[in-house]
Write an enzyme that holds these catalytic residues in place. Structure first.
Site, PDB file in Angstrom:
ATOM      1  CB  SER A  98       2.052 -10.280   2.050  1.00 24.22           C
ATOM      2  OG  SER A  98       1.518  -9.078   2.524  1.00 24.22           O
ATOM      3  CE  LYS A 173      -0.245  -8.730   5.131  1.00 26.32           C
ATOM      4  NZ  LYS A 173      -1.239  -7.721   5.450  1.00 26.32           N
ATOM      5  CE  LYS A 242       0.648 -12.883  -1.750  1.00 29.98           C
ATOM      6  NZ  LYS A 242       1.071 -11.785  -0.925  1.00 29.98           N
TER       7      LYS A 242
HETATM    8  P1  NDP Z   1      -0.737  -5.150  -7.072  1.00 29.20           P
HETATM    9  O1  NDP Z   1      -1.197  -6.374  -7.772  1.00 29.20           O
HETATM   10  O2  NDP Z   1      -1.621  -3.952  -7.074  1.00 29.20           O
HETATM   11  O3  NDP Z   1       0.679  -4.679  -7.653  1.00 29.20           O
HETATM   12  C1  NDP Z   1       1.703  -5.597  -7.862  1.00 29.20           C
HETATM   13  C2  NDP Z   1       2.998  -4.880  -8.203  1.00 29.20           C
HETATM   14  O4  NDP Z   1       3.992  -5.856  -8.479  1.00 29.20           O
HETATM   15  C3  NDP Z   1       2.898  -4.010  -9.466  1.00 29.20           C
HETATM   16  O5  NDP Z   1       3.794  -2.950  -9.336  1.00 29.20           O
HETATM   17  C4  NDP Z   1       3.327  -4.980 -10.557  1.00 29.20           C
HETATM   18  O6  NDP Z   1       3.854  -4.324 -11.696  1.00 29.20           O
HETATM   19  C5  NDP Z   1       4.446  -5.707  -9.832  1.00 29.20           C
HETATM   20  N1  NDP Z   1       4.692  -7.030 -10.414  1.00 29.20           N
HETATM   21  C6  NDP Z   1       3.812  -8.015 -10.648  1.00 29.20           C
HETATM   22  N2  NDP Z   1       4.435  -9.098 -11.157  1.00 29.20           N
HETATM   23  C7  NDP Z   1       5.744  -8.757 -11.274  1.00 29.20           C
HETATM   24  C8  NDP Z   1       6.896  -9.441 -11.746  1.00 29.20           C
HETATM   25  N3  NDP Z   1       6.832 -10.697 -12.210  1.00 29.20           N
HETATM   26  N4  NDP Z   1       8.084  -8.783 -11.705  1.00 29.20           N
HETATM   27  C9  NDP Z   1       8.172  -7.524 -11.250  1.00 29.20           C
HETATM   28  N5  NDP Z   1       7.110  -6.818 -10.787  1.00 29.20           N
HETATM   29  C10 NDP Z   1       5.913  -7.439 -10.794  1.00 29.20           C
HETATM   30  O7  NDP Z   1      -0.381  -5.601  -5.590  1.00 29.20           O
HETATM   31  P2  NDP Z   1      -0.461  -4.744  -4.234  1.00 29.20           P
HETATM   32  O8  NDP Z   1       0.277  -3.477  -4.399  1.00 29.20           O
HETATM   33  O9  NDP Z   1      -1.867  -4.725  -3.763  1.00 29.20           O
HETATM   34  O10 NDP Z   1       0.327  -5.720  -3.240  1.00 29.20           O
HETATM   35  C11 NDP Z   1       1.755  -5.772  -3.158  1.00 29.20           C
HETATM   36  C12 NDP Z   1       2.112  -6.608  -1.944  1.00 29.20           C
HETATM   37  O11 NDP Z   1       1.562  -5.995  -0.762  1.00 29.20           O
HETATM   38  C13 NDP Z   1       1.530  -8.036  -1.994  1.00 29.20           C
HETATM   39  O12 NDP Z   1       2.435  -8.928  -1.412  1.00 29.20           O
HETATM   40  C14 NDP Z   1       0.258  -7.920  -1.160  1.00 29.20           C
HETATM   41  O13 NDP Z   1      -0.117  -9.169  -0.614  1.00 29.20           O
HETATM   42  C15 NDP Z   1       0.696  -6.915  -0.098  1.00 29.20           C
HETATM   43  N6  NDP Z   1      -0.376  -6.145   0.550  1.00 29.20           N
HETATM   44  C16 NDP Z   1      -1.370  -5.512  -0.197  1.00 29.20           C
HETATM   45  C17 NDP Z   1      -2.365  -4.796   0.455  1.00 29.20           C
HETATM   46  C18 NDP Z   1      -3.462  -4.078  -0.292  1.00 29.20           C
HETATM   47  O14 NDP Z   1      -4.389  -3.560   0.375  1.00 29.20           O
HETATM   48  N7  NDP Z   1      -3.437  -3.976  -1.601  1.00 29.20           N
HETATM   49  C19 NDP Z   1      -2.421  -4.727   1.937  1.00 29.20           C
HETATM   50  C20 NDP Z   1      -1.285  -5.331   2.597  1.00 29.20           C
HETATM   51  C21 NDP Z   1      -0.336  -6.046   1.922  1.00 29.20           C
HETATM   52  P3  NDP Z   1       2.928  -3.928 -12.956  1.00 29.20           P
HETATM   53  O15 NDP Z   1       2.498  -2.509 -12.696  1.00 29.20           O
HETATM   54  O16 NDP Z   1       3.825  -4.059 -14.112  1.00 29.20           O
HETATM   55  O17 NDP Z   1       1.779  -4.896 -12.996  1.00 29.20           O
END
Ligand code: NDP
Length: 298
Positions: A98, A173, A242
């Protein structure tokens, strides 16, 4: 069904179940910042993990990113281990983050110079929708890129909508999630007030859900998670904060006065500061309950 090799970067709360679906129907390489998560995922899903974004992108026809925000996506592109060092001309970068429209337009322009296509394809439907493959996916892309992205997105979602050019998916979104945030606060406040007026929380929600005030929050989220007191942690509050920031910037840029969404943004910021990094997006309802001295349970 078999498709050309793909790579998935970002195995978070929603990324992991999305990648698990893709691992079932074709060659997939996964990468995650914390490598142990990628290795564990690869073992559990009989797929391959890569040590760097570059390694994941080598040989991939489509690279999918699902990271916290566009900032992390853009940062992953460059450097000797970055995505661009591995992507071949003719590949497609599909961003399911997102994210924000302006960064996506900038990324798309840079990729076009290397003959790599780009689409923003944020998802809605939560972790349950990701597991079931029933996400709604809003795609910002040109027609040709959308047609190319559609088959792989059909493994992830049941509604794949082409909503406009690059950036349009992220814009839609962000405003969708601004509505979600407004609704969370409004339902919390309304039900707390009904409880204080002597109506049991369950009755208040049942009647609202037969009436004109109903919403996804009142019909599904609050009954399943708040009323039951289970509060599962599926979507970090910081991520919704965010999204509100992106929506507020969009409103400002487009000259739409948005006092309601602005206030929701401020209230989520305050809730984030009070509740800390680990807070879930429904936790602001706990603050409403504690201010009101009324629990929404039953
Ligand atoms: P999480 O916080 O659960 O996971 C984040 C992911 O990004 C992890 O794999 C993390 O790796 C990685 N990450 C974080 N910082 C960095 C960085 N600096 N460089 C590289 N990788 C990084 O988030 P979600 O999976 O919940 O969400 C992902 C996206 O999807 C977001 O944009 C969110 O808004 C969107 N979204 C989420 C929903 C939900 O229900 N959760 C629903 C719809 C959209 P690590 O494992 O190392 O921390």
């Amino acid at each position: 069904m078999s498709r050309r090799p793909a790579a998935f970067l970002g195995l978070g709360a929603i990324g992991a179940p999305m990648a698990a679906r893709l691992a079932r129907d074709g060659a997939l390489t996964v990468w995650n910042r914390t490598h142990s998560r990628a290795e564990e995922f690869a073992r559990a899903n009989r797929t391959r993990s890569a040590a760097t974004p570059r390694e994941a992108a080598v040989g991939a026809d489509v690279v999918i990113t699902c990271l916290p925000s566009s900032r992390e996506v853009e940062a992953l592109l460059d450097g000797p281990d970055g995505v661009l060092a591995g992507l071949a001309p003719g590949a497609l970068l599909l961003d399911c983050t997102s994210g924000d429209p302006a960064t996506s337009r900038r990324i798309a322009e840079r990729l076009a110079g290397r003959r790599v296509a780009f689409a923003d394809a944020p998802v809605s439907g939560g972790t349950t929708g990701a597991e079931a493959g029933t996400l709604t996916i809003m795609v910002g892309a040109d027609e040709e890129t959308f047609t190319r992205a559609r088959p792989i997105l059909e493994s992830l979602g049941s509604r794949i909508e082409h909503v406009g050019p690059v950036g349009a998916g992220h814009a839609l979104k962000a405003v969708n999630n601004a509505l979600l945030a407004v609704s969370i606060l409004a339902v919390g406040e309304a039900v707390a007030a009904a409880v204080k007026a002597g109506v049991p929380a369950r009755t208040a929600l049942e009647v609202i859900n037969l009436s004109s005030g109903r919403s996804f929050v009142s019909e599904t989220l609050v009954p399943e998670r708040v009323l039951t007191g289970t509060w599962p942690r599926t979507f970090r509050l910081a991520l919704l904060e965010k999204d509100l920031g992106i929506a507020r910037a969009l409103l400002r840029e487009s000259g739409v006065e948005g006092p309601v969404i602005d206030l929701a943004g401020e209230l989520f910021e305050r809730a984030g500061a009070a509740l800390g990094e680990s807070a879930d997006y429904l936790d602001p309802i706990r603050l409403i309950e504690s201010q009101a001295g009324a629990e929404i349970r039953g």
